[in-house]
Write a protein that holds these residues in place. Structure first.
Motif, PDB file in Angstrom:
ATOM      1  N   SER A  99      -9.871   4.484  -9.884  1.00 23.63           N
ATOM      2  CA  SER A  99      -8.515   5.193  -9.728  1.00 23.63           C
ATOM      3  C   SER A  99      -8.747   6.505  -8.965  1.00 23.63           C
ATOM      4  CB  SER A  99      -7.547   5.091 -10.874  1.00 23.63           C
ATOM      5  OG  SER A  99      -8.140   5.764 -12.003  1.00 23.63           O
ATOM      6  N   VAL A 100      -9.871   7.024  -8.840  1.00 19.97           N
ATOM      7  CA  VAL A 100     -10.184   8.401  -8.604  1.00 19.97           C
ATOM      8  C   VAL A 100      -9.345   8.729  -7.520  1.00 19.97           C
ATOM      9  CG1 VAL A 100     -11.919   9.987  -7.727  1.00 19.97           C
ATOM     10  CG2 VAL A 100     -12.349   9.043  -9.815  1.00 19.97           C
ATOM     11  N   SER A 101      -9.566   7.741  -6.411  1.00 22.10           N
ATOM     12  CA  SER A 101      -9.205   8.123  -4.922  1.00 22.10           C
ATOM     13  C   SER A 101      -7.787   8.169  -5.153  1.00 22.10           C
ATOM     14  CB  SER A 101      -9.587   7.018  -4.036  1.00 22.10           C
ATOM     15  OG  SER A 101      -9.378   5.783  -4.551  1.00 22.10           O
ATOM     16  N   PHE A 102      -7.094   7.576  -5.936  1.00 21.92           N
ATOM     17  CA  PHE A 102      -5.551   7.510  -5.972  1.00 21.92           C
ATOM     18  C   PHE A 102      -5.020   8.714  -6.393  1.00 21.92           C
ATOM     19  CE2 PHE A 102      -5.730   2.853  -7.567  1.00 21.92           C
ATOM     20  CZ  PHE A 102      -6.092   2.428  -6.140  1.00 21.92           C
ATOM     21  N   PHE A 103      -5.829   9.338  -7.734  1.00 21.67           N
ATOM     22  CA  PHE A 103      -5.470  10.828  -8.012  1.00 21.67           C
ATOM     23  C   PHE A 103      -5.654  11.916  -7.153  1.00 21.67           C
ATOM     24  CE2 PHE A 103      -5.771   8.085 -11.767  1.00 21.67           C
ATOM     25  CZ  PHE A 103      -4.441   8.329 -12.609  1.00 21.67           C
ATOM     26  N   GLN A 104      -6.551  11.619  -6.235  1.00 22.21           N
ATOM     27  CA  GLN A 104      -6.848  12.609  -5.412  1.00 22.21           C
ATOM     28  C   GLN A 104      -5.759  12.920  -4.229  1.00 22.21           C
ATOM     29  OE1 GLN A 104     -10.886  11.777  -4.026  1.00 22.21           O
ATOM     30  NE2 GLN A 104     -11.885  12.823  -5.459  1.00 22.21           N
ATOM     31  N   CYS A 105      -5.150  11.698  -4.142  1.00 18.37           N
ATOM     32  CA  CYS A 105      -4.128  11.812  -3.223  1.00 18.37           C
ATOM     33  C   CYS A 105      -2.915  12.766  -3.905  1.00 18.37           C
ATOM     34  CB  CYS A 105      -3.298  10.518  -2.867  1.00 18.37           C
ATOM     35  SG  CYS A 105      -4.301   9.376  -2.207  1.00 18.37           S
ATOM     36  N   LYS A 164      -3.380  15.553  -5.831  1.00 15.64           N
ATOM     37  CA  LYS A 164      -3.808  17.115  -6.279  1.00 15.64           C
ATOM     38  C   LYS A 164      -4.071  17.623  -4.930  1.00 15.64           C
ATOM     39  CE  LYS A 164      -6.541  15.578 -10.168  1.00 15.64           C
ATOM     40  NZ  LYS A 164      -7.962  15.534 -10.657  1.00 15.64           N
ATOM     41  N   GLY A 165      -2.917  18.973  -5.126  1.00 10.10           N
ATOM     42  CA  GLY A 165      -3.234  19.822  -3.884  1.00 10.10           C
ATOM     43  C   GLY A 165      -3.100  19.518  -2.634  1.00 10.10           C
ATOM     44  N   ASN A 166      -2.440  18.346  -2.314  1.00 12.28           N
ATOM     45  CA  ASN A 166      -2.095  17.991  -0.825  1.00 12.28           C
ATOM     46  C   ASN A 166      -0.558  18.035  -0.658  1.00 12.28           C
ATOM     47  OD1 ASN A 166      -4.877  17.214  -0.603  1.00 12.28           O
ATOM     48  ND2 ASN A 166      -4.467  15.179  -1.407  1.00 12.28           N
ATOM     49  N   ASP A 167      -0.385  18.825   0.457  1.00 10.97           N
ATOM     50  CA  ASP A 167       0.984  19.109   0.963  1.00 10.97           C
ATOM     51  C   ASP A 167       1.288  17.867   1.994  1.00 10.97           C
ATOM     52  OD1 ASP A 167       1.270  21.497  -0.290  1.00 10.97           O
ATOM     53  OD2 ASP A 167       0.505  22.671   1.191  1.00 10.97           O
ATOM     54  N   ARG A 168       0.553  17.377   2.151  1.00  4.46           N
ATOM     55  CA  ARG A 168       0.671  16.167   3.079  1.00  4.46           C
ATOM     56  C   ARG A 168       0.083  14.884   2.524  1.00  4.46           C
ATOM     57  NH1 ARG A 168      -1.353  15.751   9.403  1.00  4.46           N
ATOM     58  NH2 ARG A 168      -0.509  13.691  10.013  1.00  4.46           N
ATOM     59  N   PHE A 169       0.757  13.818   2.500  1.00  2.06           N
ATOM     60  CA  PHE A 169       0.316  12.565   2.018  1.00  2.06           C
ATOM     61  C   PHE A 169      -0.593  11.856   3.057  1.00  2.06           C
ATOM     62  CE2 PHE A 169       0.593   8.038   1.396  1.00  2.06           C
ATOM     63  CZ  PHE A 169       0.329   7.576   0.029  1.00  2.06           C
ATOM     64  N   MET A 170      -1.790  11.226   2.190  1.00  3.39           N
ATOM     65  CA  MET A 170      -2.905  10.791   2.965  1.00  3.39           C
ATOM     66  C   MET A 170      -3.504   9.488   2.339  1.00  3.39           C
ATOM     67  SD  MET A 170      -6.035  12.264   5.020  1.00  3.39           S
ATOM     68  CE  MET A 170      -5.036  13.236   6.018  1.00  3.39           C
ATOM     69  N   TRP A 171      -3.076   8.177   2.665  1.00  2.16           N
ATOM     70  CA  TRP A 171      -3.562   7.024   2.084  1.00  2.16           C
ATOM     71  C   TRP A 171      -4.925   6.828   2.845  1.00  2.16           C
ATOM     72  CZ3 TRP A 171      -3.264   4.799  -2.397  1.00  2.16           C
ATOM     73  CH2 TRP A 171      -3.496   3.691  -2.675  1.00  2.16           C
ATOM     74  N   THR A 172      -6.117   6.972   2.349  1.00  2.00           N
ATOM     75  CA  THR A 172      -7.276   6.726   3.298  1.00  2.00           C
ATOM     76  C   THR A 172      -7.837   5.535   3.081  1.00  2.00           C
ATOM     77  OG1 THR A 172      -8.695   7.515   1.185  1.00  2.00           O
ATOM     78  CG2 THR A 172      -8.122   9.214   2.662  1.00  2.00           C
ATOM     79  N   SER A 192       0.918  -0.995   0.016  1.00  2.00           N
ATOM     80  CA  SER A 192      -0.065   0.084   0.026  1.00  2.00           C
ATOM     81  C   SER A 192       0.867   1.165   0.022  1.00  2.00           C
ATOM     82  CB  SER A 192      -0.936  -0.128   1.303  1.00  2.00           C
ATOM     83  OG  SER A 192      -1.674  -1.046   1.091  1.00  2.00           O
ATOM     84  N   PRO A 193       0.791   2.187  -0.971  1.00  2.00           N
ATOM     85  CA  PRO A 193       1.468   3.326  -0.893  1.00  2.00           C
ATOM     86  C   PRO A 193       1.767   4.230   0.202  1.00  2.00           C
ATOM     87  CG  PRO A 193       0.090   3.003  -2.927  1.00  2.00           C
ATOM     88  CD  PRO A 193      -0.214   1.989  -1.954  1.00  2.00           C
ATOM     89  N   VAL A 194       2.829   4.621   0.458  1.00  2.00           N
ATOM     90  CA  VAL A 194       3.024   5.576   1.675  1.00  2.00           C
ATOM     91  C   VAL A 194       3.567   6.737   1.390  1.00  2.00           C
ATOM     92  CG1 VAL A 194       3.586   3.331   3.238  1.00  2.00           C
ATOM     93  CG2 VAL A 194       5.397   4.422   1.804  1.00  2.00           C
ATOM     94  N   SER A 195       3.773   7.094  -0.059  1.00  2.00           N
ATOM     95  CA  SER A 195       4.255   8.380  -0.513  1.00  2.00           C
ATOM     96  C   SER A 195       3.526   8.650  -1.882  1.00  2.00           C
ATOM     97  CB  SER A 195       5.890   8.253  -0.510  1.00  2.00           C
ATOM     98  OG  SER A 195       6.327   7.360  -1.595  1.00  2.00           O
ATOM     99  N   PHE A 196       3.886  10.001  -2.231  1.00  2.00           N
ATOM    100  CA  PHE A 196       3.397  10.462  -3.401  1.00  2.00           C
ATOM    101  C   PHE A 196       3.746   9.689  -4.695  1.00  2.00           C
ATOM    102  CE2 PHE A 196       2.870  14.419  -1.061  1.00  2.00           C
ATOM    103  CZ  PHE A 196       1.523  14.625  -1.018  1.00  2.00           C
ATOM    104  N   LYS A 197       5.424   9.233  -4.478  1.00  2.00           N
ATOM    105  CA  LYS A 197       6.051   8.701  -5.492  1.00  2.00           C
ATOM    106  C   LYS A 197       5.383   7.314  -5.954  1.00  2.00           C
ATOM    107  CE  LYS A 197      10.738   7.391  -6.934  1.00  2.00           C
ATOM    108  NZ  LYS A 197      12.211   7.507  -6.677  1.00  2.00           N
ATOM    109  N   GLU A 198       5.108   6.771  -4.719  1.00  2.00           N
ATOM    110  CA  GLU A 198       4.610   5.311  -4.569  1.00  2.00           C
ATOM    111  C   GLU A 198       3.247   5.211  -5.534  1.00  2.00           C
ATOM    112  OE1 GLU A 198       4.770   3.077  -1.237  1.00  2.00           O
ATOM    113  OE2 GLU A 198       6.941   2.928  -1.294  1.00  2.00           O
ATOM    114  N   VAL A 199       2.595   6.309  -5.130  1.00  2.00           N
ATOM    115  CA  VAL A 199       1.135   6.575  -5.728  1.00  2.00           C
ATOM    116  C   VAL A 199       1.273   6.730  -7.290  1.00  2.00           C
ATOM    117  CG1 VAL A 199      -0.988   7.939  -5.858  1.00  2.00           C
ATOM    118  CG2 VAL A 199       0.063   7.408  -3.708  1.00  2.00           C
TER     119      VAL A 199
END
Length: 249
Positions: free
Chosen positions: A151-157, A159-167, A123-130
């Motif tokens: 894949s909508v939820s993946f791309f929302q990670c 967009k415009g987020n300074d802090r990574f969040m894998w929901t 499960s991705p833990v960073s922007f790069k892995e997403v």
């Protein structure tokens, strides 16, 4: 853009019709080999003793008995235009990899190496892995039904987020993707004379289509197409989204 081709690239705007005077960005990235062949005719290339190499070619036969004749015609064409093949050629195979996909007697199948990439992903833990996950999904998108919606939820990670969040939503979509890839569909090639069916799926955030043939009372997929709606497109009415989906990008 060549003046004689300007009219072929026309598009309609809100107040008038417009034409490209330069090559659109998508066409600027065409392969160098094909671009050179467009710039100079084959006859001119032969006259100058220029060697042209052809890559990513497949000679596919429906019956084994006709394969030798098909190969003969193929080599005659190469010889006629003085084209050469690279050394990495194989002959008489029943299964082969072509442009990243597997060609078999059953149809066009997903590259198992690409599937293995996703199966082995944590499960991705960073922007790069997403981004790596999104890139792999893009290469497999024609085999996945409603991949845009999934894949909508993946791309929302991204967009415009300074802090990574894998929901939890991202994790659920990720696991569903792995389940789908465990038994991916087999695509078939279009058959001349058979009706082609187009199905549309319109959701709040994505559009999906599937193109099929009906053979032996069973509908078989030819191609899956899906894309995520942009900010302006999300506000379209459903009927407008459906009409937009018929373009099949």
């Amino acid at each position: 853009m060549h003046p004689s081709d300007v009219g072929k690239m026309a598009f309609k705007g809100s107040i008038s019709n417009f034409c490209y005077t330069v090559m659109p960005f998508i066409l600027k990235n065409t392969g160098a080999t094909y671009q050179r062949m467009m710039d100079r005719t084959l006859g001119d290339m032969i006259g100058r003793n220029v060697e042209a190499y052809v890559d990513d070619m497949v000679v596919k036969s429906v019956r084994v008995s006709s394969h030798v004749q098909n190969l003969r015609e193929f080599f005659q064409t190469l010889d006629k235009y003085k084209l050469k093949l690279p050394e990495k050629c194989v002959f008489g195979v029943r299964v082969g990899k072509f442009l990243g996909f597997m060609l078999t007697q059953r149809g066009i199948e997903m590259n198992p190496e690409k599937c293995a990439e996703i199966f082995s992903m944590r499960s991705p833990v960073s922007f790069k892995e997403v981004q790596q996950l999104a890139g792999t999904m893009t290469s497999l998108s024609r085999f996945i039904l409603k991949v845009g919606e999934r894949s909508v939820s993946f791309f929302q990670c991204l967009k415009g987020n300074d802090r990574f969040m894998w929901t939890n939503e991202c994790e659920e979509a990720f696991q569903k993707l792995k389940n789908i890839l465990a038994s991916p569909p087999i695509l078939i090639k279009p058959v001349t004379g058979l009706p082609v069916y187009l199905y549309l799926c319109v959701t709040e955030k994505a559009l999906s289509t599937v193109i099929t043939h009906e053979k032996e009372n069973e509908q078989r997929p030819i191609y899956f197409v899906s894309w995520i709606l942009q900010v302006v497109e999300v506000r379209y009415q459903k009927i407008e989204k459906a009409a937009h989906g018929k373009k099949v990008k």
